[in-house]
Motif scaffolding. Structure first.
Motif, mmCIF file in Angstrom:
data_model
loop_
_atom_site.group_PDB
_atom_site.id
_atom_site.type_symbol
_atom_site.label_atom_id
_atom_site.label_comp_id
_atom_site.label_asym_id
_atom_site.label_seq_id
_atom_site.Cartn_x
_atom_site.Cartn_y
_atom_site.Cartn_z
ATOM 1 N N LEU A 6 3.388 1.853 -0.394
ATOM 2 C CA LEU A 6 3.173 3.000 0.493
ATOM 3 C C LEU A 6 4.194 4.098 0.232
ATOM 4 C CD1 LEU A 6 2.397 1.126 3.833
ATOM 5 C CD2 LEU A 6 0.786 2.402 2.417
ATOM 6 N N SER A 7 5.431 3.730 -0.049
ATOM 7 C CA SER A 7 6.490 4.726 -0.321
ATOM 8 C C SER A 7 6.194 5.492 -1.615
ATOM 9 C CB SER A 7 7.852 4.019 -0.420
ATOM 10 O OG SER A 7 8.124 3.378 0.785
ATOM 11 N N GLY A 8 5.712 4.735 -2.629
ATOM 12 C CA GLY A 8 5.374 5.387 -3.904
ATOM 13 C C GLY A 8 4.247 6.390 -3.768
ATOM 14 N N LEU A 9 3.233 5.986 -3.014
ATOM 15 C CA LEU A 9 2.097 6.884 -2.811
ATOM 16 C C LEU A 9 2.504 8.120 -2.032
ATOM 17 C CD1 LEU A 9 -0.665 4.237 -1.977
ATOM 18 C CD2 LEU A 9 -0.517 5.673 -4.036
ATOM 19 N N LEU A 10 3.327 7.945 -1.027
ATOM 20 C CA LEU A 10 3.787 9.098 -0.235
ATOM 21 C C LEU A 10 4.614 10.053 -1.098
ATOM 22 C CD1 LEU A 10 4.773 7.316 3.100
ATOM 23 C CD2 LEU A 10 2.862 8.897 2.744
ATOM 24 N N LEU A 11 5.479 9.487 -1.949
ATOM 25 C CA LEU A 11 6.308 10.317 -2.839
ATOM 26 C C LEU A 11 5.429 11.107 -3.810
ATOM 27 C CD1 LEU A 11 9.145 11.125 -3.753
ATOM 28 C CD2 LEU A 11 9.115 9.120 -5.291
ATOM 29 N N LEU A 45 -4.066 6.718 0.587
ATOM 30 C CA LEU A 45 -2.900 6.685 1.451
ATOM 31 C C LEU A 45 -3.284 6.374 2.917
ATOM 32 C CD1 LEU A 45 0.122 7.126 1.901
ATOM 33 C CD2 LEU A 45 -0.343 9.574 2.136
ATOM 34 N N LYS A 46 -4.348 7.035 3.349
ATOM 35 C CA LYS A 46 -4.816 6.779 4.728
ATOM 36 C C LYS A 46 -5.263 5.329 4.898
ATOM 37 C CE LYS A 46 -6.286 11.501 5.785
ATOM 38 N NZ LYS A 46 -7.434 12.382 6.119
ATOM 39 N N GLU A 47 -5.946 4.810 3.869
ATOM 40 C CA GLU A 47 -6.394 3.405 3.937
ATOM 41 C C GLU A 47 -5.211 2.457 4.006
ATOM 42 O OE1 GLU A 47 -8.965 0.218 4.147
ATOM 43 O OE2 GLU A 47 -9.340 2.367 4.370
ATOM 44 N N GLN A 49 -2.223 3.200 5.133
ATOM 45 C CA GLN A 49 -1.614 3.364 6.458
ATOM 46 C C GLN A 49 -2.403 2.596 7.522
ATOM 47 O OE1 GLN A 49 -1.496 7.601 6.925
ATOM 48 N NE2 GLN A 49 0.502 7.826 5.889
ATOM 49 N N ARG A 50 -3.725 2.668 7.392
ATOM 50 C CA ARG A 50 -4.560 1.938 8.374
ATOM 51 C C ARG A 50 -4.345 0.432 8.271
ATOM 52 N NH1 ARG A 50 -9.207 -0.656 8.649
ATOM 53 N NH2 ARG A 50 -9.552 -0.438 6.411
ATOM 54 N N LYS A 51 -4.251 -0.051 7.014
ATOM 55 C CA LYS A 51 -3.995 -1.489 6.817
ATOM 56 C C LYS A 51 -2.639 -1.887 7.380
ATOM 57 C CE LYS A 51 -6.766 -2.218 2.632
ATOM 58 N NZ LYS A 51 -6.717 -2.606 1.197
ATOM 59 N N ALA A 52 -1.632 -1.034 7.121
ATOM 60 C CA ALA A 52 -0.291 -1.338 7.622
ATOM 61 C C ALA A 52 -0.266 -1.367 9.140
ATOM 62 C CB ALA A 52 0.698 -0.295 7.088
ATOM 63 N N SER A 53 -0.964 -0.385 9.745
ATOM 64 C CA SER A 53 -1.025 -0.359 11.217
ATOM 65 C C SER A 53 -1.748 -1.601 11.760
ATOM 66 C CB SER A 53 -1.733 0.916 11.667
ATOM 67 O OG SER A 53 -1.909 0.915 13.067
ATOM 68 N N ARG A 54 -2.844 -1.959 11.046
ATOM 69 C CA ARG A 54 -3.611 -3.153 11.489
ATOM 70 C C ARG A 54 -2.785 -4.409 11.336
ATOM 71 N NH1 ARG A 54 -6.665 -5.311 15.082
ATOM 72 N NH2 ARG A 54 -8.100 -6.910 14.281
ATOM 73 N N ILE A 55 -2.054 -4.487 10.219
ATOM 74 C CA ILE A 55 -1.198 -5.660 9.995
ATOM 75 C C ILE A 55 -0.124 -5.750 11.074
ATOM 76 C CG2 ILE A 55 0.533 -6.647 8.452
ATOM 77 C CD1 ILE A 55 -1.180 -5.626 6.112
ATOM 78 N N ASN A 56 0.449 -4.619 11.422
ATOM 79 C CA ASN A 56 1.487 -4.613 12.468
ATOM 80 C C ASN A 56 0.918 -5.068 13.808
ATOM 81 O OD1 ASN A 56 3.533 -3.739 10.760
ATOM 82 N ND2 ASN A 56 3.050 -1.567 11.093
#
Length: 562
Positions: A6-11, A45-47, A49-56
């Motif tokens: 996620l950090s790489g994609l954001l950069l 990136l949105k996908e 982020q959505r996965k990360a939010s769902r995982i959390n």
């Protein structure tokens, strides 16, 4: 790993968005490709982020479940101990294999010898831990699957047992509730484990390479596999236990209902006896003027009521009366020997009540080992008579004590002399007064004075005695029924004894004796030709005067020679 991606994609996106525009000539086709690439990267990136939010979110749900499973959960603790035991056992088996290999070696090196000792030390520690967890070796959940033991089911055979039965039903319900709560708790654990398994599977769908959650999933599935047969056994046991408690409860309630109906019937019978006894007592008190007879009838009614009540209870609550009779038959000989005095007192009570020789209120005299007791019977119980001692001639001449309460065992009527002063309503007795006059007194006049005074004071008692004796002729063969005062004269060493006999109240003999005695003395002292006699003694003194001594018997000093 996912956070790095996620950090790489954001950069990368930031670089693309904020880069300075190129001054090269614009080619429409390349610009279109770059725009598409940026859109794809933004979508990716949105996908992510959505996965990360769902995982959390799933992780938070799992943590909440873990907390619920750990807090106040005995099943998880039991499984943890069981799992620890299994792991320790595996470690022990592995150590046994290594120790066996080293032990079978013909010659071990120094390093192998050290390793051998270390392995044996580790095995010793593991054996100690296994000993502490030995109860988890097989069927670790057995203690909690076992329902509360049903023992000592009360038998409702009398009214007092109803209370015990009700308390026992409450205990059964409490045990059933506690056991059902245990079953609900393991069901709840099972549901949470399945929910945890589902959450872990969802997490792994988003993060397939996460070894931590894979391990937790395997552990959760192992727990579910372990708890599944436990829940099935628990469910079956709980159903059987509930049905057994329901059966016992229904039986006890039926017994309580039957016993209450039985107790109500017996209570109605006893109430009828009480009312009937009270009615008879009321009629007897109202239409019977003799208090002594009422007392006797009252005692008989009380005894009859107690006997009927005991018989009612005996036949109501003892199913096998023949068994009781047989036991009493075998025990009667021993009882008769061990309780001889009590048995004889009861027999004496029957003789007194049925024979009618003594009643409550009678004045009686008992002679026991030479000691006389005179008093009024105030009570006749099953074992003894109670006598209140009065001031009588006996107490005046012998005991010099009165007013005592004397308890006379009923069996004394078989072995000791008993005198009744007021039997069959005859409340008078003969009493006599003796006095002495001298030989030269007027005996006829003295006898006439004594007869006149006794007639005067005993007239009323004489009439009462005559009426009572006329009634007793139908019951007893009475030859001498003369009730008039009698005067007797006897020659004694010191004079003439005059004995005056008369009827007096059996309950107050001393009072009339005192009155008659005083008046006889006054009348006799008023006569000139009557002299009271009493023992006398004559003393004769020698009238001869002692003669003087001859001169030769007199000493010079005047002393008399012996």
């Amino acid at each position: 790993m996912m956070h790095k991606r996620l950090s790489g994609l954001l950069l990368l996106c930031g670089t693309l968005l904020f880069a300075e525009p190129v001054t090269a000539p614009v080619v429409p086709h390349k610009v279109q490709e770059n725009n598409q690439s940026i859109v794809q990267k933004q979508a990716l990136l949105k996908e992510e982020q959505r996965k990360a939010s769902r995982i959390n979110d799933l992780v938070r749900e799992k943590q909440a479940l873990d907390k619920e499973l750990l807090e106040n959960n005995i099943w998880s603790k039991i499984y943890s101990n069981y799992h620890t035991y299994v792991e320790l056992k595996k470690q022990k088996e592995h150590l046994d294999e290594q120790i066996s290999i080293l032990d079978n070696k013909y010659k071990r090196t120094e390093e192998e010898e050290k390793a051998f000792e270390i392995l044996k030390s580790k095995r010793s520690i593991i054996n100690g831990k296994l000993q502490l967890l030995k109860e988890y070796e097989s069927d670790p959940f057995k203690k909690f699957l076992q329902p509360p033991e049903i023992t000592d089911v009360p038998t409702v055979g009398n009214p007092l047992a109803i209370i015990s039965a009700i308390s026992y039903i409450k205990k059964l319900k409490t045990d059933e509730t506690e056991y059902e709560s245990r079953y609900e708790s393991i069901k709840n654990v099972m549901e949470k484990l399945k929910e945890r398994e589902l959450i872990l599977k969802k997490i792994l769908q988003y993060d397939t390479n996460n070894t931590k959650y894979k391990k937790e999933l395997l552990d959760t599935q192992d727990k579910i596999k372990t708890f599944t047969p436990v829940v099935e056994i628990f469910k079956t046991t709980q159903n059987v236990y509930t049905k057994k408690i329901d059966e016992l409860t229904l039986n006890l309630r039926a017994d309580i209902k039957r016993e209450m109906e039985k107790a109500t019937s017996i209570g109605m019978v006893i109430l009828f006896f009480i009312l009937f006894t009270l009615l008879i007592k009321y009629l007897v008190r109202r239409y019977m003027s003799d208090n002594d007879r009422f007392y006797t009838i009252n005692k008989a009614l009380n005894l009859t009521f107690v006997t009927l009540m005991l018989l009612t209870l005996l036949f109501a609550y003892i199913e096998n009366v023949n068994y009781i009779v047989t036991i009493l038959g075998f025990a009667s000989a021993g009882i008769a020997i061990a309780m001889k005095d009590w048995f004889m007192s009861i027999m004496g009570w029957f003789v007194i009540i049925i024979g009618g020789a003594i009643h409550v209120g009678d004045r009686v005299k008992f002679v026991r080992e030479g000691v006389e007791y005179v008093g009024d019977v105030v009570d006749i119980s099953l074992l003894r008579m109670t006598i209140q001692e009065d001031i009588t001639l006996t107490t005046y001449m012998h005991n010099r004590r009165a007013g005592r309460i004397i308890f006379v065992p009923n069996n004394f009527i078989f072995t000791d002399m008993v005198a009744n002063y007021s039997h069959a309503g005859l409340k008078t007795v003969w009493d006599g007064i003796d006095f002495m006059i001298t030989f030269d007194s007027n005996v006829s006049k003295a006898s006439s004075i004594a007869k006149e005074i006794t007639k005067k004071y005993a007239k009323g008692y004489t009439e009462i005695t005559r009426k009572q004796l006329n009634k007793l002729r139908s019951q007893y063969s009475m030859k001498n029924t003369n009730v008039e005062p009698r005067i007797y004269t006897f020659i004694e060493p010191y004079g003439i004894k005059i004995s005056a006999w008369y009827h007096t109240n059996a309950y107050a003999t001393l009072t009339l004796r005192s009155t008659i005695s005083m008046e006889i003395i006054e009348r006799l002292q008023a006569e000139d030709d009557i002299f009271l006699a009493f023992p006398t003694q004559s003393i004769y003194i020698d009238k001869d005067v002692r003669k003087p001594l001859p001169p030769e018997e007199i000493q010079n000093d005047g002393d008399t020679l012996a």
